[in-house]
Write a protein that holds these residues in place. Sequence first.
Motif, PDB file in Angstrom:
ATOM      1  N   THR A 106       0.852  -1.182   0.000  1.00 47.81           N
ATOM      2  CA  THR A 106       0.000   0.000   0.000  1.00 47.81           C
ATOM      3  C   THR A 106       0.885   1.228   0.000  1.00 47.81           C
ATOM      4  O   THR A 106       1.627   1.463   0.960  1.00 47.81           O
ATOM      5  N   ASP A 163       1.022   4.280   0.792  1.00 43.31           N
ATOM      6  CA  ASP A 163       0.571   5.411   1.592  1.00 43.31           C
ATOM      7  C   ASP A 163       1.188   5.289   2.977  1.00 43.31           C
ATOM      8  O   ASP A 163       2.037   4.425   3.230  1.00 43.31           O
ATOM      9  N   SER A 222      -6.250   3.441   3.483  1.00 42.72           N
ATOM     10  CA  SER A 222      -7.047   3.398   2.254  1.00 42.72           C
ATOM     11  C   SER A 222      -8.417   2.783   2.521  1.00 42.72           C
ATOM     12  O   SER A 222      -9.444   3.307   2.084  1.00 42.72           O
ATOM     13  N   ASP A 257      -2.627   5.865  -1.871  1.00 38.77           N
ATOM     14  CA  ASP A 257      -2.443   4.590  -2.563  1.00 38.77           C
ATOM     15  C   ASP A 257      -3.341   4.518  -3.796  1.00 38.77           C
ATOM     16  O   ASP A 257      -2.900   4.108  -4.881  1.00 38.77           O
TER      17      ASP A 257
END
Length: 287
Positions: free
Chosen positions: A68, A70, A155, A248
């Motif tokens: 991911t 992020d 996310s 993401d």
Amino acid sequence: MADINRSKASSTDSSSASYDNSSSTAGRVAQNSVFERFARAGFVVSGIVHLIIGYIAIRIALGGAGGTADQSGAMTELAAQPGGIVALWVGVVAFGLMALWRLAEAALGSSSKPDADSKTSEAINRVKAFSLAVVYFAFAFSAFGFARGRGKSSSDETAGLTARLMQTTAGTIALVAGGLIIIAIGGYHIYKGARQNFLDDLEGATSDLVRRLGIIGYIAKGLAITAIGLLVILAATQSEPNKAAGLDGAFKTLGAQPYGVALLVVAGLGIVTYGLYSFAMARYARM
């Protein structure tokens, strides 16, 4: 008339003295040696997080292992490394102190910018300081969760919140408004990088390398934030909450475009550059 002028002057002096006192109080908070060291460590942890996010984005672009791209993905990877849990606990304290520093500036005024030329600019500086305090508190809370082994995907949380808000008209309107605010924040980052206004946040002589890192880093991060805002608006208007998947989602949407691999690599390198600039902030930031 003279009495009126003296009264006005006295009022101005009183206001100036009040601002100076508030500014000096903020300065004493920020310049406490222990407080300052941990706050500066927050820039280091932030830099590490941005380096990992950029690395994950490049890895996805090149077809490597997933992940991911992020903040939560970066903290997941950091937690899996030797000493990663310790680093996350340091991040909890550092981000928390950075948040308190910005909160002090919001309440008392900035000690590093005591020469605000108007009440309007002072108010804007305080709003920005409060906004940064909220961001750093969120970072501290996220790091706390991952340090305890209970971190959650940002996310998934964003998509879930979006789905709940989209159930009502008011929620949808709030999402669109939030997306516009996010786009404005992204635009501010781009403007700050292009105009090199970030140099006002630094003290001492800075090298051309630091200046270039700041320009590229702020513009890259601003574009990424702007993309997040656009996705939030698209998710709200098209009733597709999964599109609002934060950074993401923005990276993966970018990767799905024509020449997406190249674009995603460039975006990842931009975020890495911001991470490197964060290390410079740890050394040169005005506090």
